[in-house]
Design a protein around this motif. Structure first.
Motif, short mmCIF file in Angstrom:
data_model
loop_
_atom_site.label_atom_id
_atom_site.label_comp_id
_atom_site.label_asym_id
_atom_site.label_seq_id
_atom_site.Cartn_x
_atom_site.Cartn_y
_atom_site.Cartn_z
N LYS A 109 64.77 25.10 7.01
CA LYS A 109 64.21 26.45 7.15
C LYS A 109 62.98 26.63 6.26
O LYS A 109 61.98 27.22 6.68
N ASP A 110 63.05 26.10 5.04
CA ASP A 110 61.89 26.20 4.14
C ASP A 110 60.67 25.49 4.73
O ASP A 110 59.54 25.98 4.65
N GLN A 111 60.90 24.31 5.31
CA GLN A 111 59.80 23.55 5.91
C GLN A 111 59.18 24.32 7.07
O GLN A 111 57.95 24.39 7.21
N VAL A 112 60.02 24.93 7.91
CA VAL A 112 59.52 25.70 9.05
C VAL A 112 58.71 26.89 8.58
O VAL A 112 57.62 27.17 9.09
N ARG A 113 59.25 27.63 7.61
CA ARG A 113 58.54 28.81 7.12
C ARG A 113 57.14 28.45 6.61
O ARG A 113 56.17 29.17 6.88
N GLU A 114 57.04 27.36 5.88
CA GLU A 114 55.74 26.94 5.34
C GLU A 114 54.77 26.58 6.46
O GLU A 114 53.62 26.97 6.46
N LEU A 115 55.26 25.83 7.45
CA LEU A 115 54.40 25.42 8.56
C LEU A 115 54.00 26.61 9.42
O LEU A 115 52.87 26.66 9.94
N GLU A 116 54.90 27.58 9.60
CA GLU A 116 54.61 28.72 10.46
C GLU A 116 53.49 29.60 9.91
O GLU A 116 52.80 30.27 10.67
N LEU A 117 53.30 29.62 8.61
CA LEU A 117 52.17 30.34 8.03
C LEU A 117 50.86 29.79 8.58
O LEU A 117 49.94 30.53 8.96
N GLU A 118 50.78 28.48 8.65
CA GLU A 118 49.59 27.81 9.21
C GLU A 118 49.49 28.05 10.71
O GLU A 118 48.40 28.33 11.23
N VAL A 119 50.62 27.96 11.42
CA VAL A 119 50.62 28.12 12.87
C VAL A 119 50.16 29.53 13.26
O VAL A 119 49.34 29.69 14.17
N VAL A 120 50.67 30.54 12.58
CA VAL A 120 50.28 31.92 12.89
C VAL A 120 48.78 32.11 12.68
O VAL A 120 48.09 32.72 13.52
N ALA A 121 48.26 31.59 11.57
CA ALA A 121 46.83 31.75 11.28
C ALA A 121 45.98 31.05 12.34
O ALA A 121 44.98 31.60 12.82
N ARG A 122 46.36 29.83 12.72
CA ARG A 122 45.59 29.09 13.72
C ARG A 122 45.65 29.75 15.08
O ARG A 122 44.66 29.80 15.81
N ASN A 123 46.83 30.28 15.44
CA ASN A 123 46.97 30.93 16.74
C ASN A 123 46.14 32.21 16.81
O ASN A 123 45.49 32.49 17.82
N GLU A 124 46.13 32.98 15.72
CA GLU A 124 45.34 34.21 15.71
C GLU A 124 43.84 33.92 15.79
O GLU A 124 43.09 34.62 16.49
N ALA A 125 43.40 32.85 15.11
CA ALA A 125 41.98 32.48 15.17
C ALA A 125 41.59 32.05 16.58
O ALA A 125 40.51 32.41 17.09
N LEU A 126 42.46 31.29 17.24
CA LEU A 126 42.18 30.83 18.60
C LEU A 126 42.18 32.01 19.58
O LEU A 126 41.37 32.05 20.51
N LEU A 127 43.08 32.96 19.38
CA LEU A 127 43.11 34.15 20.22
C LEU A 127 41.78 34.89 20.18
O LEU A 127 41.23 35.27 21.22
N GLU A 128 41.26 35.11 18.99
CA GLU A 128 39.98 35.80 18.88
C GLU A 128 38.87 35.01 19.55
O GLU A 128 37.99 35.58 20.21
N GLU A 129 38.92 33.71 19.42
CA GLU A 129 37.88 32.86 20.02
C GLU A 129 37.90 32.94 21.54
O GLU A 129 36.86 33.12 22.18
N VAL A 130 39.10 32.81 22.14
CA VAL A 130 39.17 32.77 23.60
C VAL A 130 38.88 34.14 24.21
O VAL A 130 38.29 34.23 25.29
N PHE A 131 39.27 35.24 23.54
CA PHE A 131 39.03 36.55 24.11
C PHE A 131 37.59 37.02 23.89
O PHE A 131 37.09 37.87 24.63
N GLN A 132 36.91 36.48 22.89
CA GLN A 132 35.48 36.77 22.74
C GLN A 132 34.69 36.16 23.89
O GLN A 132 33.68 36.70 24.33
N ALA A 133 35.20 34.99 24.38
CA ALA A 133 34.51 34.31 25.46
C ALA A 133 34.88 34.87 26.83
O ALA A 133 34.24 34.56 27.84
N ALA A 134 35.94 35.70 26.88
CA ALA A 134 36.40 36.25 28.16
C ALA A 134 35.96 37.69 28.30
O ALA A 134 35.51 38.33 27.36
N ALA A 135 36.10 38.19 29.50
CA ALA A 135 35.77 39.61 29.74
C ALA A 135 36.77 40.48 29.00
O ALA A 135 37.94 40.13 28.87
N PRO A 136 36.39 41.64 28.49
CA PRO A 136 37.30 42.51 27.75
C PRO A 136 38.40 43.06 28.62
O PRO A 136 38.18 43.36 29.79
N ALA A 137 39.60 43.19 28.03
CA ALA A 137 40.74 43.79 28.77
C ALA A 137 40.55 45.29 28.82
O ALA A 137 39.83 45.88 28.02
N ALA A 138 41.26 45.92 29.78
CA ALA A 138 41.18 47.38 29.92
C ALA A 138 41.83 48.05 28.72
O ALA A 138 42.79 47.54 28.18
#
Length: 322
Positions: free
Chosen positions: A293-322
């Motif tokens: 559980k400790d290993q997962v928690r540590e890795l998930e901090l990185e995963v959440v940050a990377r996923n949020e950064a990718l989300l902003e990147e892909v939606f900046q390149a796409a048309a805005p949602a309603a």
């Protein structure tokens, strides 16, 4: 009256296999050795457990009562051995983890690898299964801990459910899909025009996903027209058809970088998945479980940050949602 666990196991094997020869093979014993074990057990009990006069060995009334309890006795003995092993530490411990496919890809497998690298004496078993199966494996004590989607787990006092991370997801399609050429914002009705490819959808999300699917009467889950449990397979299908898929964008990154898949400009606050740990409330927690559980928690901090950064990147390149 003295019984030994191995004698109980031998009697259970004879019952399951319907004869001494097949049971002896399954127990890696000679047939005479197995027969002696059963004879000694019957002597200790003072009653016959098996009727040996018919062509197939059958249980006597005493045997039926005995075997009803035998499996529970062996399961409790295995559980006691597991807890004692856990208390000795990780050098000779065991760890069985059930993970959903997405949880395994995001951080679960890496967490297990890091744990084994730090504790090479640990005996480990990793299963990747659909979310519902992960929960069932925990309940049946076939794994020590589950790691996967927990949004469907409510009012379950027999389980300990611990949230770890929340990941936003996206609808994805092939590059050049008709929905990518739209000038106006996408709606649910637009998504309904195309088949959905992916895993069963929890009932709580039923109204939010494309409507071309059917309800499973046993589980309450919704099955898409293209049922695919493996993300790699789903991506291959979506990349070559007009089907739509849904996933955590971080897992789509290689496909997005190669230009084979694209993210639809459809972003909603409900389009997310909650991940966490699932354990039995009545079961003692092994040191290996806590370290995993400790290993997962540590890795998930990185995963959440990377996923949020990718989300902003892909939606900046796409048309805005309603």
């Amino acid at each position: 009256m003295r019984m030994k666990l191995r004698q109980i196991a031998h009697a259970l094997a004879v019952s399951r296999h319907g004869g001494f020869r097949r049971a002896a093979e399954a127990q890696h014993l000679s047939q005479p050795a197995l027969s002696r074990s059963i004879h000694n057990l019957e002597e200790a009990l003072g009653v016959p457990l098996f009727d040996r006069e018919s062509s197939e060995v059958t249980l006597t009334p005493y045997g039926e009562v005995f075997l009803r309890r035998a499996e529970a006795i062996l399961a409790e003995a295995a559980e006691l051995e597991r807890e004692m092993s856990a208390m000795k530490g990780l050098g000779v411990g065991r760890l069985a983890v059930g993970m959903s496919v997405t949880a395994a890809r995001l951080s679960g497998v890496r967490a297990m690898a890091q744990l084994l690298g730090e504790h090479p004496g640990l005996q480990a078993r990793l299963e990747t299964r659909p979310c519902r199966d992960v929960e069932r494996r925990v309940r049946s004590r076939q794994v020590d801990i589950g790691f996967g989607e927990i949004g469907h787990l409510h009012d379950t006092p027999e389980l300990e459910v611990e949230a770890v991370a929340r990941h936003e997801m996206v609808f994805y399609c092939r590059t050049g899909h008709p929905l990518l050429d739209r000038d106006d914002a996408l709606s649910h009705a637009d998504l309904d025009e195309y088949p959905f490819a992916g895993i069963p959808i929890p009932f709580r999300l039923a109204r939010l996903f494309p409507h071309n699917r059917h309800l499973d009467q046993d589980t309450g889950e919704l099955f898409p027209p293209i049922l695919v449990e493996d993300l790699e397979a789903a991506c291959n299908i979506v990349a070559r058809t007009d089907a739509l898929g849904v996933a955590v964008p971080l897992l789509l990154e290689p496909w997005l970088q190669r230009g084979e898949l694209a993210v639809l400009p459809f972003r909603r606050p409900w389009l997310r998945v909650d991940y966490g740990f699932i354990t039995l409330a009545s079961r003692a927690t092994a040191p290996a479980v806590e370290l995993f559980k400790d290993q997962v928690r540590e890795l998930e901090l990185e995963v959440v940050a990377r996923n949020e950064a990718l989300l902003e990147e892909v939606f900046q390149a796409a048309a805005p949602a309603a």
